[in-house]
Design an enzyme around this catalytic site. Structure first.
Site, mmCIF file in Angstrom:
data_model
loop_
_atom_site.group_PDB
_atom_site.id
_atom_site.type_symbol
_atom_site.label_atom_id
_atom_site.label_comp_id
_atom_site.label_asym_id
_atom_site.label_seq_id
_atom_site.Cartn_x
_atom_site.Cartn_y
_atom_site.Cartn_z
ATOM 1 N N LYS A 89 11.749 19.423 -7.791
ATOM 2 C CA LYS A 89 10.364 20.177 -8.412
ATOM 3 C C LYS A 89 8.814 19.799 -7.905
ATOM 4 C CE LYS A 89 7.582 18.437 -11.539
ATOM 5 N NZ LYS A 89 6.592 18.406 -11.338
ATOM 6 N N CYS A 139 -1.205 9.314 0.394
ATOM 7 C CA CYS A 139 -0.812 8.022 -0.420
ATOM 8 C C CYS A 139 -2.027 6.976 0.952
ATOM 9 C CB CYS A 139 0.553 8.270 -0.317
ATOM 10 S SG CYS A 139 2.024 9.161 1.101
ATOM 11 N N GLU A 145 8.338 6.963 -2.987
ATOM 12 C CA GLU A 145 6.857 6.821 -1.912
ATOM 13 C C GLU A 145 5.893 6.707 -2.811
ATOM 14 O OE1 GLU A 145 4.467 6.777 -0.139
ATOM 15 O OE2 GLU A 145 5.216 9.334 0.802
ATOM 16 N N GLU A 179 -6.532 2.435 -6.484
ATOM 17 C CA GLU A 179 -6.278 3.596 -5.072
ATOM 18 C C GLU A 179 -7.243 4.507 -5.716
ATOM 19 O OE1 GLU A 179 -2.479 5.668 -4.999
ATOM 20 O OE2 GLU A 179 -2.647 5.967 -2.833
#
Lengths: 331, 780
Positions: B190, B297, B263, B392
């Site tokens: 997906k 990331c 991840e 983040e």
């Protein structure tokens, strides 16, 4: 740093009328020792630059015209004659076919200078009379710079007397390779003094300096010793101007300006023969140093065949059809 | 502007890449897409619009997958899997090669479509995303080709559910699909709902490559569809995305037996030492935090500069920021494109606006009047306590502070929940190579940033997730040992009511920090032999004993830093001392288990200690063949502190089999001894005491596995939990592990033959280590 994007360009004036000359500074060995150049990182930046910057259509045409105004049209051959030099000077006066210039709406374009050996200076000065195009002479035992020191200094003085308003000196590479920074500084100081009012371009011969770190150090020292321009190469080394070397040198120029307030010019020489390369160099100058450095008083290409490729690109821009070399006047 | 005017301004002007071919591709499909299931596109259904963030224009309408769609996709993948695996590595390699070639042939179409959909500059999609995606298929075509030779005894997992983010849509697809297919898995993937178009174009490529039906299935939709995939009958979930969602997936899949790799997010440090090439380090930040608008990331988002050069560095950096060109992503002269969606842009803006600390500098670059943009931003003078230093942002916002010494740089760098990547800038090889291994991160770049290659593993530690993508280690995420394991058999303690048969009373204690310790709770349990006579008592450890044991283990910092040779010596010495007491241990084992296999078990345990002593200095890292002048080191690092529930059925051999590989690799362990037969473990600490084992490296607890497991699993300072208990605690452990996303290795109700081949080997060594990739470009 002030990024003056509206500085008026006067290609027909000698550089010193626009910018106070760099008087140099004391030799600052701490500063020299601080100089760092990480080759891998510099190469990465250089490799990605052509993919990051692109100029198209009218902008590209204008940038290419700008490149022409920054060319030191050069002949440095053992078989140079007066006839050959006069032809070169004629090309410097009219680097692009008149009809193309008219189509682009630009007039009075010349190259930045004509660059020759000492013996050709009088002829070049004569041929360029009234054009405002300066004559640059390579000097100081060019290209190796290994003739007796007093003769190298005398050579500068002779060329200035003969009418050269720009002197391209070569540094003693051995001073860099042995870390004799004081000697390099003193030599450059002496050359600068011998030039008098003529502008001095210091050729580092980067292809013979071994490391980018040495390029950074030599750049700083030549500027400290009063260089008006720093220049990559004689064109005679096996490796001449490259983008990584350029990055190192223009970053040194930026740092010198930040510290002293004096703008030193930059001249890549040798190996730049394609219009696309010229655009990349201009973009690098613009991005690293700002618009002020994309002018002929602070930026020159040392090139002999670049002009031909630019002319063909300009004709393509005007007509939409790819051009041929024989359609443009030779030098 | 006329040419003459441009000669004065020397502006760049527009340099647009044409979108015509990509738009034509969309038009040919009426700008409506279904899913790609079992080799065909389904009829477009109800769904959502995919927009170009640079303009807000709708590019296409996509279909929101239903449960029925997911069921169909998983069924198709399931049906195809056996045949795909049977095709063999060499057979599969040809398809992967074809996909690599097709990606290359349609490179520009992919790049333009990606930029339209995601908003990243065409330079990046063209020069980075698409070439890396091709490279991943080429590399894994090679892995498929070599699988039979290089990975004997391993086989495909089966059907893999893969959920990928919107920041590198095609590249993340490649990272997921290429290794899965190479190893013989089939996939249901997906893409993110913002950026599904290149995945659908890739589906088209699968048809062109003649890929067997059902091997690749692509379904579109939002997080609800992701949840359906996680809940579906798949053998593995591979997820790249936020830590929050990753944690939820860990909780949901706990105990399901589904393999999982995550991840996740990061707040990667970017460390600049005073002797760095400062201009290059500034330029590196352009690639670190303004690459893909900081929506990366592993973005170097946390700047740590040595104090003496900080102001100089900031000055250079601000000037560089002003030179960044922000705008139309399809313009070939743009550095920073659009933010993927207004939702993301607003989130970035909210976080920056909420901050009141430090000094905020915004790039002087002009932003387009329309479209979804955020200016490159630098916030300096923050402290580790500032929210923006911890959380983040996922946007073009760099935050920073200063440090004084190398050790302080490491301390600040590691002061984070995350551990994905890090950059170190120094011209001093001693500094750089000292710092790199000390950084808690899966990837470290020396004098560089954001270097990627299929041959080099990528992935995180801590809350940045687990599992590696790329390299040999990446294949572990898509294979398992061949063969079928037997079901777990619960081993119960013997009951009894008789007194002891002989001897002076012996008091077994817990073994914590190299000392015997009474249990915090003050309770003990009677241990009976098969004949019902009392063998002894063991303490019942509780959560506080776990706390103490973990603290002792964490305090034992010398062990991971010790030389492998020293660790080997200690392990050999353990074997020697156990051997010297073989008879006594054999007797104890027979007494506990009521069997006659004690002597054999002791012998096997001595052998196992010798085996891992041998391994201690032989599990080498390696140097990867990445396209770089330099080296990419794949270093094997210890995982950290490992909590393990030891096998019940083999009281001594089980404990040794778990302990030895872990400590051989430099880990420290907290071991819960065999629950029914714990006294062999408590005898064993006397062997530890006489074998020069530093305090805290091995800690032994006794008690109830089911009670200890949740505390161990949820402990934030434990890095991994293994369970070989005969009580199937897989679900509880994996659920508890979601807290700090620690690694887990649980038996999922399967037995293991500790006397046989399964009782030792590579699988244990792999679990005891993490691969850290250290990129060291060089050049005189």
């Amino acid at each position: 740093m002030k990024m003056n994007s509206t500085t008026k360009t006067a290609t027909h004036q000698l550089p010193q009328t626009l910018e106070p000359r760099n008087p140099g500074t004391e030799l600052d060995l701490d500063w020299v020792a601080r100089a760092r150049a990480n080759r891998s990182a510099i190469e990465r930046r250089a490799a990605s630059l052509p993919g990051r910057r692109s100029v198209k259509k009218d902008y590209q045409a204008a940038w290419l015209l700008k490149a022409i105004s920054c060319i030191d049209l050069t002949t440095l051959s053992g078989d140079d004659t007066e006839g050959r030099v006069r032809r070169l000077c004629a090309k410097a006066r009219q680097p692009v076919r008149a009809d193309l210039l008219a189509a682009l709406g630009v007039e009075g374009l010349t190259t930045g200078a004509v660059c020759v050996y000492h013996d050709m200076v009088p002829c070049a000065v004569d041929a360029l009379q009234g054009s405002g195009i300066p004559v640059a002479a390579v000097s100081t035992g060019f290209p190796a710079g290994l003739s007796p020191f007093h003769l190298r200094v005398a050579e500068i003085e002779e060329s200035v007397r003969a009418g050269a308003s720009e002197i391209d000196i070569v540094i003693s590479r051995r001073h860099v390779l042995t870390g004799n920074w004081q000697a390099l500084y003193d030599e450059m100081r002496a050359f600068r003094a011998a030039c008098g009012d003529a502008h001095v371009k210091a050729i580092l011969a980067t292809g013979e300096l071994g490391t980018l770190q040495n390029v950074a150090r030599a750049s700083l020292i030549c500027m400290m010793a009063g260089a008006d321009f720093i220049k990559t190469s004689t064109g005679k080394e096996s490796v001449n101007a490259t983008l990584p070397v350029t990055l190192v040198m223009v970053r040194a120029i930026r740092e010198f300006f930040d510290t002293t307030g004096y703008r030193v010019g930059y001249k890549p020489a040798g190996g730049i023969s394609k219009a696309k390369d010229a655009l990349t160099y201009l973009a690098l100058m613009k991005d690293e140093l700002g618009n002020r450095w994309v002018q002929p008083d602070l930026f020159r290409f040392g090139a002999s065949s670049l002009l031909g490729d630019i002319e063909r690109q300009l004709e393509h821009h005007v007509t939409g059809a790819y051009s041929a070399a024989w359609r443009h006047a030779t030098s | 502007m006329t040419v003459k005017e441009i000669l004065e301004t020397m502006d760049y002007g527009p340099a647009p890449e044409s979108a015509a071919d990509a738009l034509a591709w969309l038009d040919e499909r009426d700008r409506r897409f279904g899913h790609f299931i079992d080799g065909t596109f389904t009829k477009p259904g109800a769904g959502f619009d995919s927009r170009n963030p640079a303009t807000g224009a709708t590019l296409a309408t996509l279909t929101q997958a239903t449960q029925a769609d997911i069921d169909a996709a998983v069924a198709a993948a399931r049906k195809a899997q056996a045949g795909w695996a049977r095709l063999g590595g060499k057979g599969r390699a040809r398809y992967l090669y074809a996909l690599a070639r097709l990606l290359q042939k349609h490179a520009r179409l992919f790049a333009v479509l990606e930029t339209l959909d995601n908003g990243k500059p065409i330079r990046e999609s063209r020069d980075i995303d698409v070439p890396l995606a091709q490279r991943h298929f080429y590399y894994h075509a090679g892995m498929a080709q070599l699988m039979d030779q290089t990975l004997p005894g391993r086989e495909a997992l089966g059907v893999c559910g893969q959920i990928i983010p919107w920041n590198f849509p095609l590249l993340m697809l490649s990272w997921k699909i290429a290794p899965a297919l190479a190893m013989g898995n089939t996939v249901v993937l997906k893409p993110a709902e913002y950026t599904s178009l290149t995945a659908l174009l890739f589906a088209d490529l699968c048809r062109q490559a003649g890929l067997p039906k059902g091997v690749v299935n692509i379904v579109t939709g939002d997080g609800d569809v992701g949840r359906m995939i996680v809940g579906a009958d798949v053998d593995k979930i591979a997820f790249t995305g936020s830590t929050e969602v990753g944690r939820a997936i860990r909780e949901t899949t706990a105990g399901s037996g589904k393999s999982l790799t995550l991840e996740l997010g990061g707040k990667s440090p970017y460390i600049v030492f005073e002797d760095a090439d400062l201009d290059s380090a500034v330029e590196g930040l352009v690639d670190a935090i303004w690459f893909n608008g900081g929506q990366v990331c592993c973005a170097g988002s946390r700047l740590l500069v040595q104090e003496g050069v900080a102001e100089d560095f900031y000055r250079r950096l601000r000037r560089r920021m002003d030179g960044l060109r922000v705008g139309d992503p399809l313009d070939k002269c743009i550095d920073v494109g659009a933010i993927v969606d207004p939702v993301q842009r607003d989130s970035i803006a909210r976080m920056v606006e909420a901050n009141t600390d430090g000094e905020t500098y915004r790039s002087a670059a002009t932003l387009p009047a329309e479209g979804c943009y955020y200016p490159p931003t630098l916030i300096t003078g923050l402290s580790p306590a500032s929210t923006l230093m911890q959380d983040e942002i996922f946007g073009p916002v760099l935050v920073g502070t200063t440090f004084r010494t190398p050790s302080e740089a490491v301390e600040l760098a590691n002061n984070t929940r995350y551990g994905l990547a890090a950059s170190v800038w120094s011209e001093n090889i001693n500094v750089a190579l000292d710092i790199a291994p000390k950084l808690v991160a899966g990837v470290v770049w020396v004098n560089g940033t954001n270097m990627f290659d299929a041959a080099a593993g990528f992935g995180g530690v801590r809350e940045s997730g687990f599992g590696r993508e790329g390299g040999w280690e990446g294949l572990a995420a898509y294979t398992r040992p061949s063969g079928k394991a037997k079901p777990l058999a619960k081993v119960d303690a013997f009951a009894g009511d008789k007194g002891p048969e002989d001897g002076i009373d012996r008091t077994a204690k817990l073994y914590i920090g190299g000392k015997q310790a009474r249990p915090d709770g003050g309770y003990s349990r009677n241990i009976y032999g098969r004949n019902g006579s009392l063998v002894g008592q063991v303490p019942i450890a509780n959560r506080k004993d776990i706390r103490n044991a973990v603290e002792a283990a964490q305090a034992s910092k010398g062990w991971p830093a010790a030389t492998a040779h020293l660790r080997a010596q200690v392990l050999y010495y353990l074997g020697e001392n156990l051997s010297a007491r073989a008879g006594e241990f054999a007797q104890r084992l027979d007494q506990l288990t009521g069997a006659r296999a004690g002597a054999k078990e002791v012998d096997a345990a001595v052998d196992r200690l010798f085996t891992y002593a041998a391994w201690a200095d032989k599990l080498d890292g390696d140097v990867r063949s990445v396209p770089l002048r330099g080296v990419a080191l794949a270093m094997r690092e210890p995982v950290g502190v490992i909590g393990a529930l030891c096998p019940d059925e083999a009281p001594l051999l089980g404990l040794v089999s778990v302990m030895a590989p872990a400590i051989a690799m430099g880990n420290r362990v907290v071991l819960a001894a065999s629950e029914p037969f714990p006294l062999a473990a408590t005898d064993f600490y006397q062997v530890l005491d006489t074998s020069d084992m530093p305090a805290g490296v091995v800690n032994i607890l006794t008690g109830n596995h089911a009670e200890l497991a949740p505390t161990l699993a949820s402990h934030m300072d434990v890095d991994a939990v293994w369970s070989f208990s005969s009580t199937d605690l897989s679900a509880a452990i994996e659920r508890g592990a979601a807290g700090n996303l620690k690694r887990t290795w649980v038996n999922n109700g399967h037995a293991r033959d500790w006397m046989g081949e399964d009782g030792e080997g590579q699988i244990f060594l792999d679990a005891a280590t993490e691969v850290k990739t250290v990129w060291v470009p060089y050049g005189a």
